[in-house]
Write a protein that holds these residues in place. Structure first.
Motif, PDB file in Angstrom:
ATOM      1  N   SER A   1      11.472   1.340  -0.653  1.00 49.47           N
ATOM      2  CA  SER A   1      10.822   0.286   0.125  1.00 49.47           C
ATOM      3  C   SER A   1       9.316   0.286  -0.089  1.00 49.47           C
ATOM      4  O   SER A   1       8.694  -0.775  -0.251  1.00 49.47           O
ATOM      5  CB  SER A   1      11.131   0.465   1.612  1.00 49.47           C
ATOM      6  N   ALA A   2       8.723   1.486  -0.094  1.00 53.30           N
ATOM      7  CA  ALA A   2       7.276   1.569  -0.295  1.00 53.30           C
ATOM      8  C   ALA A   2       6.895   1.035  -1.671  1.00 53.30           C
ATOM      9  O   ALA A   2       5.899   0.306  -1.822  1.00 53.30           O
ATOM     10  CB  ALA A   2       6.812   3.020  -0.142  1.00 53.30           C
ATOM     11  N   TRP A   3       7.675   1.373  -2.699  1.00 58.88           N
ATOM     12  CA  TRP A   3       7.382   0.891  -4.054  1.00 58.88           C
ATOM     13  C   TRP A   3       7.583  -0.621  -4.130  1.00 58.88           C
ATOM     14  O   TRP A   3       6.794  -1.335  -4.760  1.00 58.88           O
ATOM     15  CB  TRP A   3       8.275   1.602  -5.065  1.00 58.88           C
TER      16      TRP A   3
ATOM     17  N   THR B   1       2.756  -6.729  -3.320  1.00 58.31           N
ATOM     18  CA  THR B   1       1.338  -7.002  -3.099  1.00 58.31           C
ATOM     19  C   THR B   1       0.559  -6.972  -4.401  1.00 58.31           C
ATOM     20  O   THR B   1      -0.260  -7.858  -4.677  1.00 58.31           O
ATOM     21  CB  THR B   1       0.745  -5.945  -2.138  1.00 58.31           C
ATOM     22  N   TYR B   2       0.806  -5.959  -5.209  1.00 56.19           N
ATOM     23  CA  TYR B   2       0.033  -5.735  -6.428  1.00 56.19           C
ATOM     24  C   TYR B   2       0.141  -6.925  -7.382  1.00 56.19           C
ATOM     25  O   TYR B   2      -0.860  -7.402  -7.920  1.00 56.19           O
ATOM     26  CB  TYR B   2       0.561  -4.465  -7.105  1.00 56.19           C
TER      27      TYR B   2
ATOM     28  N   ALA C   1      11.581  -5.163  -8.673  1.00 56.85           N
ATOM     29  CA  ALA C   1      12.044  -6.344  -7.929  1.00 56.85           C
ATOM     30  C   ALA C   1      10.902  -6.924  -7.108  1.00 56.85           C
ATOM     31  O   ALA C   1      10.747  -8.154  -7.008  1.00 56.85           O
ATOM     32  CB  ALA C   1      13.215  -5.961  -7.025  1.00 56.85           C
ATOM     33  N   GLY C   2      10.082  -6.057  -6.506  1.00 59.23           N
ATOM     34  CA  GLY C   2       8.917  -6.529  -5.778  1.00 59.23           C
ATOM     35  C   GLY C   2       7.924  -7.222  -6.693  1.00 59.23           C
ATOM     36  O   GLY C   2       7.309  -8.226  -6.316  1.00 59.23           O
TER      37      GLY C   2
ATOM     38  N   GLY D   1       8.155 -15.584  -7.116  1.00 59.63           N
ATOM     39  CA  GLY D   1       8.809 -16.260  -6.002  1.00 59.63           C
ATOM     40  C   GLY D   1       8.136 -16.178  -4.661  1.00 59.63           C
ATOM     41  O   GLY D   1       8.444 -16.942  -3.753  1.00 59.63           O
ATOM     42  N   PHE D   2       7.176 -15.230  -4.491  1.00 63.68           N
ATOM     43  CA  PHE D   2       6.625 -15.024  -3.156  1.00 63.68           C
ATOM     44  C   PHE D   2       5.734 -16.188  -2.750  1.00 63.68           C
ATOM     45  O   PHE D   2       5.812 -16.716  -1.648  1.00 63.68           O
ATOM     46  CB  PHE D   2       5.837 -13.714  -3.144  1.00 63.68           C
ATOM     47  N   PHE D   3       4.840 -16.589  -3.664  1.00 62.69           N
ATOM     48  CA  PHE D   3       3.987 -17.756  -3.436  1.00 62.69           C
ATOM     49  C   PHE D   3       4.202 -18.710  -4.610  1.00 62.69           C
ATOM     50  O   PHE D   3       3.371 -18.824  -5.498  1.00 62.69           O
ATOM     51  CB  PHE D   3       2.513 -17.357  -3.366  1.00 62.69           C
TER      52      PHE D   3
END
Length: 510
Positions: free
Chosen positions: A285-287, A293-294, A437-438, A445-447
């Motif tokens: 989860s942390a990764w 964010t990165y 995946a993040g 896909g996030f923005f």
């Protein structure tokens, strides 16, 4: 739970002072990791040239050097998907056939696909992109495999007092890869004038460190922890490490047990969930939150560089010819190198110097906290940044410094230390794949909607809501870090609960 003594060979590794073989293992793993990172991070430069060479006629107004969205998404998606698959596949393979053999396969894949990328030819632009996507996918598979394998190799060779330093140094090779990619781009663009050759030379250069690491890895034996704890051959492990340490290690002289703690359970067992389920969830989860964010921050970089005048952004650029493409890539390489020197490289050095002093969890919490505060400051003073892009860029680099000094490094370190030897690569691969995946979500896909339709201001620095959301993801990352146990100065076998010392033994090893 049975109480056992640690194998003599593993105790010797834990207590060993820094020696030549430590440096050799870190150099081999770091060179291989550098090769994968180089090929992934040089994409920005390569795609710029591809846009100019093959899509100049179809470029969007005002963006002569940009790939069409579909082509850019295909190339990025191929590399991301390949990396995700490689992290999972080679993580499992490293536990099945050994770190050394699996790492050789990953490095061979990186070297072969880097060299083969030069052969991305076709009668049409789409054909060139399609063949390059094929090579980028398999290159990503090999580069992804480098994450769990390089981490496991260094963690299992290093002594417990300096293990974090060596792991952080291997991950810092990512910063070196960024600088190397930009340096090669500058050198090539100064010598080669044909844009279609420049991007090919940049890509093929990535085969060199991979080939070097592939050869050098033959100089070191399989890690003692894999040989003893997974392959079940402690005598061979002792013989291998006797040569490495230049000392005599005789396992038969000690009353030891390799399987003192019930070690038959697997990844999908109730026992794993009870002992390590929370560790895997927290590290993954942390990764994931870090990379979300990165990579969301990275999408701001192009607009910021253009606003600062570090890239060509004038309307006249739309009429630029292919002869200007090489110069444009040279400008981009200089700008990216400067950003790396201001934020990324100092952050990596900070992590290497302090990870075994401060500890993994404190660095990660501090990094996430600082990133949260930076994002909140950027959002709260959002109107101010429209007229102060340089100030925005400075705070942007501060956020990247703390990311690299904290969670971007420690997220790589922790999964290599917390899990049993027989599942170490698999679990690290899962955590790394969660991070990938993040990254995909952050980049694609996030923005998903940017530009004038997304409500950006004239500075082109994103929306206030984006920055608040990024602050929230950093805060969640900090919370998840609280569930990751501190591993500073502890033996891998104690952390993974493969061995439990009696009181007298704890005093002897600390």
């Amino acid at each position: 739970m049975a109480r056992t003594h640690q194998l003599n060979v593993l105790a010797a590794l834990d207590r060993a002072k820094t020696r030549r073989y430590h440096l050799a293992a870190a150099a081999i793993a770091g060179t291989g990791f550098l090769a994968g990172a180089y090929n992934l991070y040089s994409a920005t430069l390569v795609y710029r040239l591809l846009g100019r060479v093959y899509f100049a006629d179809s470029a969007r107004p005002g963006e002569p050097g940009a790939l069409p969205p579909a082509a850019a998404a295909a190339l990025n998606g191929a590399a991301y998907c390949g990396t995700f698959a490689g992290q999972l596949a080679f993580g499992r393979l490293g536990d099945a056939i050994g770190r050394r053999r699996a790492y050789g396969l990953a490095l061979a894949l990186v070297a072969a696909c880097s060299a083969a990328s030069v052969l991305s030819f076709g009668r049409t632009a789409k054909a060139v992109v399609a063949t390059l996507c094929f090579f980028r996918f398999w290159l990503g598979v090999g580069a992804g495999g480098g994450y769990p394998l390089s981490a496991a190799i260094v963690a299992e060779y290093a002594g417990k007092r300096r293990r974090g330093t060596f792991l952080a140094a291997v991950y810092a090779a990512q910063g070196v890869a960024i600088l190397l990619g930009n340096a090669i781009a500058l050198a090539v663009s100064a010598v080669v004038t044909e844009a279609d050759y420049v991007w090919r030379v940049i890509l093929v250069a990535g085969a060199v460190p991979a080939a070097v690491s592939f050869y050098l890895r033959t100089k070191l034996p399989e890690t003692a922890r894999y040989t003893a704890l997974v392959a079940g051959d402690p005598k061979s492990a002792a013989a291998d490490m006797s040569r490495v340490l230049c000392a005599s290690i005789q396992e038969q002289e000690l009353d030891v047990s390799v399987s003192g703690v019930d070690d038959k359970w697997g990844l999908f067992s109730v026992q794993f969930v009870k002992r390590h389920g929370l560790h895997l969830l927290a590290t993954s989860s942390a990764w994931f939150l870090l990379d979300l964010t990165y990579y969301s921050q990275n999408i701001l970089q192009k607009d910021l560089l253009a606003k600062l005048g570090w890239l060509s952004a004038s309307p006249a650029a739309a009429a630029a010819t292919m002869d200007d493409a090489v110069e444009e890539v040279s400008r981009l390489a200089r700008a990216q190198a400067l950003i790396a020197l201001c934020g990324a490289i100092p952050g990596y050095c900070f992590a290497v110097a302090l990870i075994d002093v401060v500890g993994r969890r404190r660095l990660q919490v501090a990094g996430f906290l600082a990133m949260t505060l930076c994002m909140l400051a950027l959002a709260a003073l959002y109107d101010h940044w429209a007229s102060d892009v340089a100030g925005f860029m400075a705070l942007y680099n501060v956020a990247f410094f703390f990311a690299n000094a904290g969670p971007n490094t420690t997220a790589f370190v922790a999964p290599a230390e917390l899990f049993p030897a027989r599942l170490r690569c698999t679990c690290h691969g899962i955590a790394a794949a969660a991070g990938r995946a993040g990254a995909v979500l952050g980049a694609f896909g996030f923005f998903p909607k940017r530009g004038a339709d997304a409500g950006e201001d004239a500075a082109g620095i994103g929306t206030r809501n984006e920055l608040f959301v990024l602050a929230g993801t950093n805060f969640l990352g900090m919370l998840m870090t609280l569930f990751v146990p501190e591993s500073k100065g502890a033996s891998l076998e104690v952390l993974s609960k493969e061995v439990v010392y009696e009181a007298v033994d704890v005093a002897g090893y600390n």
